[in-house]
Motif scaffolding. Structure first.
Motif, mmCIF file in Angstrom:
data_model
loop_
_atom_site.group_PDB
_atom_site.id
_atom_site.type_symbol
_atom_site.label_atom_id
_atom_site.label_comp_id
_atom_site.label_asym_id
_atom_site.label_seq_id
_atom_site.Cartn_x
_atom_site.Cartn_y
_atom_site.Cartn_z
ATOM 1 N N LEU A 1 72.143 87.671 38.371
ATOM 2 C CA LEU A 1 70.841 86.922 39.045
ATOM 3 C C LEU A 1 71.583 86.092 40.030
ATOM 4 C CD1 LEU A 1 69.301 85.191 35.679
ATOM 5 C CD2 LEU A 1 68.331 87.288 36.738
ATOM 6 N N ILE A 2 70.865 85.665 41.028
ATOM 7 C CA ILE A 2 71.480 85.207 42.722
ATOM 8 C C ILE A 2 71.180 84.142 42.729
ATOM 9 C CG2 ILE A 2 71.822 85.822 44.716
ATOM 10 C CD1 ILE A 2 73.308 87.933 43.662
ATOM 11 N N TYR A 3 72.231 83.542 42.746
ATOM 12 C CA TYR A 3 71.457 81.433 43.243
ATOM 13 C C TYR A 3 72.361 81.874 44.638
ATOM 14 C CZ TYR A 3 71.009 77.179 42.671
ATOM 15 O OH TYR A 3 70.696 75.265 42.720
ATOM 16 N N GLU A 4 71.469 80.947 45.341
ATOM 17 C CA GLU A 4 71.688 80.026 47.011
ATOM 18 C C GLU A 4 70.903 79.089 47.288
ATOM 19 O OE1 GLU A 4 73.680 81.583 49.371
ATOM 20 O OE2 GLU A 4 73.438 84.351 49.533
ATOM 21 N N HIS A 5 72.466 78.167 47.268
ATOM 22 C CA HIS A 5 72.276 77.005 47.739
ATOM 23 C C HIS A 5 72.167 77.048 49.510
ATOM 24 C CE1 HIS A 5 71.780 73.048 48.072
ATOM 25 N NE2 HIS A 5 72.726 72.517 48.959
ATOM 26 N N TYR B 1 67.087 89.469 51.344
ATOM 27 C CA TYR B 1 67.530 89.600 49.753
ATOM 28 C C TYR B 1 66.096 90.752 49.036
ATOM 29 C CZ TYR B 1 71.721 87.221 49.081
ATOM 30 O OH TYR B 1 72.791 87.123 48.788
ATOM 31 N N ALA B 2 64.974 90.022 49.844
ATOM 32 C CA ALA B 2 64.294 91.052 49.112
ATOM 33 C C ALA B 2 63.851 92.195 48.936
ATOM 34 C CB ALA B 2 62.765 90.053 49.292
ATOM 35 N N SER B 3 64.291 92.911 50.179
ATOM 36 C CA SER B 3 64.103 94.273 50.813
ATOM 37 C C SER B 3 65.271 94.735 49.552
ATOM 38 C CB SER B 3 64.543 94.622 52.155
ATOM 39 O OG SER B 3 66.173 94.184 52.332
ATOM 40 N N ALA B 4 66.318 94.503 49.147
ATOM 41 C CA ALA B 4 66.278 95.313 48.259
ATOM 42 C C ALA B 4 66.323 94.927 46.718
ATOM 43 C CB ALA B 4 68.372 94.256 48.090
ATOM 44 N N GLY B 5 65.219 94.162 46.358
ATOM 45 C CA GLY B 5 64.733 93.490 44.632
ATOM 46 C C GLY B 5 65.382 92.332 44.496
ATOM 47 N N TYR B 6 65.208 91.660 45.429
ATOM 48 C CA TYR B 6 65.719 90.057 44.636
ATOM 49 C C TYR B 6 64.551 89.111 44.925
ATOM 50 C CZ TYR B 6 70.637 92.022 44.215
ATOM 51 O OH TYR B 6 71.390 92.463 42.594
ATOM 52 N N TYR B 7 64.173 88.669 44.062
ATOM 53 C CA TYR B 7 62.420 88.199 44.168
ATOM 54 C C TYR B 7 63.126 86.694 44.058
ATOM 55 C CZ TYR B 7 60.882 92.829 45.660
ATOM 56 O OH TYR B 7 60.846 93.865 46.255
ATOM 57 N N ILE B 8 62.870 85.955 44.805
ATOM 58 C CA ILE B 8 62.329 84.609 43.981
ATOM 59 C C ILE B 8 61.745 84.178 43.047
ATOM 60 C CG2 ILE B 8 62.193 81.731 44.800
ATOM 61 C CD1 ILE B 8 62.575 82.795 48.156
ATOM 62 N N GLY B 9 62.727 83.920 42.453
ATOM 63 C CA GLY B 9 62.077 82.984 40.280
ATOM 64 C C GLY B 9 62.314 84.276 39.421
ATOM 65 N N ASP B 10 62.031 85.337 40.177
ATOM 66 C CA ASP B 10 62.798 86.650 38.943
ATOM 67 C C ASP B 10 64.417 86.804 38.512
ATOM 68 O OD1 ASP B 10 62.452 88.766 36.931
ATOM 69 O OD2 ASP B 10 62.281 90.661 39.224
ATOM 70 N N ASN B 11 65.422 87.559 40.101
ATOM 71 C CA ASN B 11 66.469 87.798 40.532
ATOM 72 C C ASN B 11 66.887 86.672 40.853
ATOM 73 O OD1 ASN B 11 65.380 89.294 41.817
ATOM 74 N ND2 ASN B 11 66.247 90.630 41.222
ATOM 75 N N PHE B 12 66.291 85.291 41.446
ATOM 76 C CA PHE B 12 66.796 85.300 42.259
ATOM 77 C C PHE B 12 66.326 83.813 42.855
ATOM 78 C CE2 PHE B 12 66.406 84.776 47.937
ATOM 79 C CZ PHE B 12 67.633 84.378 48.157
ATOM 80 N N PHE B 13 67.420 82.800 43.308
ATOM 81 C CA PHE B 13 66.787 81.443 43.332
ATOM 82 C C PHE B 13 67.847 80.843 44.188
ATOM 83 C CE2 PHE B 13 67.071 82.618 38.467
ATOM 84 C CZ PHE B 13 66.157 82.589 38.439
ATOM 85 N N ILE B 14 67.288 79.485 44.331
ATOM 86 C CA ILE B 14 67.292 78.780 46.032
ATOM 87 C C ILE B 14 67.265 77.665 46.006
ATOM 88 C CG2 ILE B 14 66.760 81.018 47.185
ATOM 89 C CD1 ILE B 14 64.588 79.255 48.414
ATOM 90 N N THR B 15 68.018 76.793 46.624
ATOM 91 C CA THR B 15 67.749 74.910 46.407
ATOM 92 C C THR B 15 68.243 75.733 48.019
ATOM 93 O OG1 THR B 15 69.765 74.805 45.682
ATOM 94 C CG2 THR B 15 67.745 74.785 44.361
ATOM 95 N N MET B 16 67.919 73.942 48.290
ATOM 96 C CA MET B 16 67.370 73.629 49.842
ATOM 97 C C MET B 16 68.463 71.453 49.882
ATOM 98 S SD MET B 16 64.856 76.066 51.994
ATOM 99 C CE MET B 16 63.305 75.557 50.303
ATOM 100 N N GLU B 17 68.512 71.946 50.968
ATOM 101 C CA GLU B 17 68.720 70.457 51.800
ATOM 102 C C GLU B 17 69.190 70.332 52.869
ATOM 103 O OE1 GLU B 17 72.126 68.265 50.251
ATOM 104 O OE2 GLU B 17 73.628 69.957 50.153
ATOM 105 N N SER B 18 68.551 69.435 53.738
ATOM 106 C CA SER B 18 69.231 68.712 54.439
ATOM 107 C C SER B 18 69.438 67.477 54.805
ATOM 108 C CB SER B 18 67.347 68.852 55.515
ATOM 109 O OG SER B 18 66.840 68.229 55.143
ATOM 110 N N SER B 19 70.304 67.382 56.150
ATOM 111 C CA SER B 19 70.600 65.669 56.159
ATOM 112 C C SER B 19 70.454 64.469 55.488
ATOM 113 C CB SER B 19 70.975 64.896 57.551
ATOM 114 O OG SER B 19 69.932 65.224 58.333
#
Length: 265
Positions: free
Chosen positions: A205-209, A229-247
């Motif tokens: 699984l992939i996790y990007e921050h 990532y989506a074009s390579a078959g990695y979809y958020i909530g399935d095999n791909f997770f992300i978190t984000m932040e700003s200042s």
């Protein structure tokens, strides 16, 4: 948890709902006679024929049209009911089989002595995790003047937030690799922040921050990255997770906790 088992559960719930709806509709037609109706359309008008005792079809007068329609509807809902019950039996049987994990446990159930003379086709989960953790790789190099952050297990990461994520994964016993190289078709080699092992399903699984989302160029690149990532078959909530932040909006620990719980389920 097996992804296949989850799909069986989903299908079982869907079939149970279909059965419930069919049985609800059947209550409207519980006294309706199944008449053996044949229908055809003639000049945009429906005509109905009833099968007699000799298996011949006799034309039904318009006065019997409603009875014929009720019979057809009752027949349909009964078929849904019968098929749903049969499918539920099969799904329940498959569910029990998968929950036993007969394939995964075949090697463990041999006993220590017998295991010594067998090379397992399916590596036991703990051994699979150990082998995955032992694999050596070369990550993305750091720039000479990059700030230094080190995780609880002693690896260098690029930001305080990545340290928080790495330490959380480590404490929760979730196997991960930091910036493990990944070949994306059409894009070349990328270095996801975290590659996480889904040991049950033997997949990565992939996790990007994304840590600087108030920077216009950074956020634009982050969106492009998600699309790649989506074009390579990695979809958020399935095999791909992300978190984000700003200042103004730092890493949300509740979001991280939710992702970790999903990874452990």
């Amino acid at each position: 948890m097996s992804g296949f088992l989850e799909e069986v559960w989903k299908e079982k719930r869907r079939t149970e709902e279909l059965l419930r709806r069919a049985e609800k509709e059947l209550m409207k037609y519980k006294d309706v006679e199944i008449m053996g109706i044949r229908a055809k359309e003639n000049h945009h008008k429906l005509q109905f024929y009833k099968r007699d005792e000799n298996s011949n079809y006799q034309y039904l007068h318009s006065s019997e049209k409603e009875k014929a329609i009720d019979s057809i509807r009752s027949e349909y809902y009964r078929k849904i009911q019968d098929n749903a019950k049969e499918e539920l039996k099969l799904l329940t049987k498959l569910e029990k089989h998968l929950e036993r994990k007969a394939l995964d446990n075949a090697y463990q159930n041999l006993g220590k002595a017998k295991q010594k003379v067998v090379t397992p086709i399916i590596m036991p989960k703990e051994q699979f995790i150990e082998a995955w953790n032992r694999e050596e790789y070369t990550g993305k190099p750091f720039n000479e003047n990059s700030p230094e952050f080190y995780t609880d297990r002693g690896e260098r990461v690029r930001s305080k937030s990545e340290k928080i994520i790495a330490d959380k994964l480590f404490r929760e016993g979730i196997p991960y690799r930091y910036e493990y190289p990944l070949e994306l078709p059409g894009w070349g080699v990328v270095y996801p922040d975290f590659t996480i092992l889904d040991a049950e399903n033997r997949r990565n699984l992939i996790y990007e921050h994304f840590g600087m989302m108030d920077d216009e160029n950074y956020s634009s690149n982050a969106i492009a990255k998600v699309q790649r990532y989506a074009s390579a078959g990695y979809y958020i909530g399935d095999n791909f997770f992300i978190t984000m932040e700003s200042s103004r909006n730092p890493l949300d620990s509740r979001t991280l906790d939710g992702i970790v719980q999903q990874l452990k389920s």
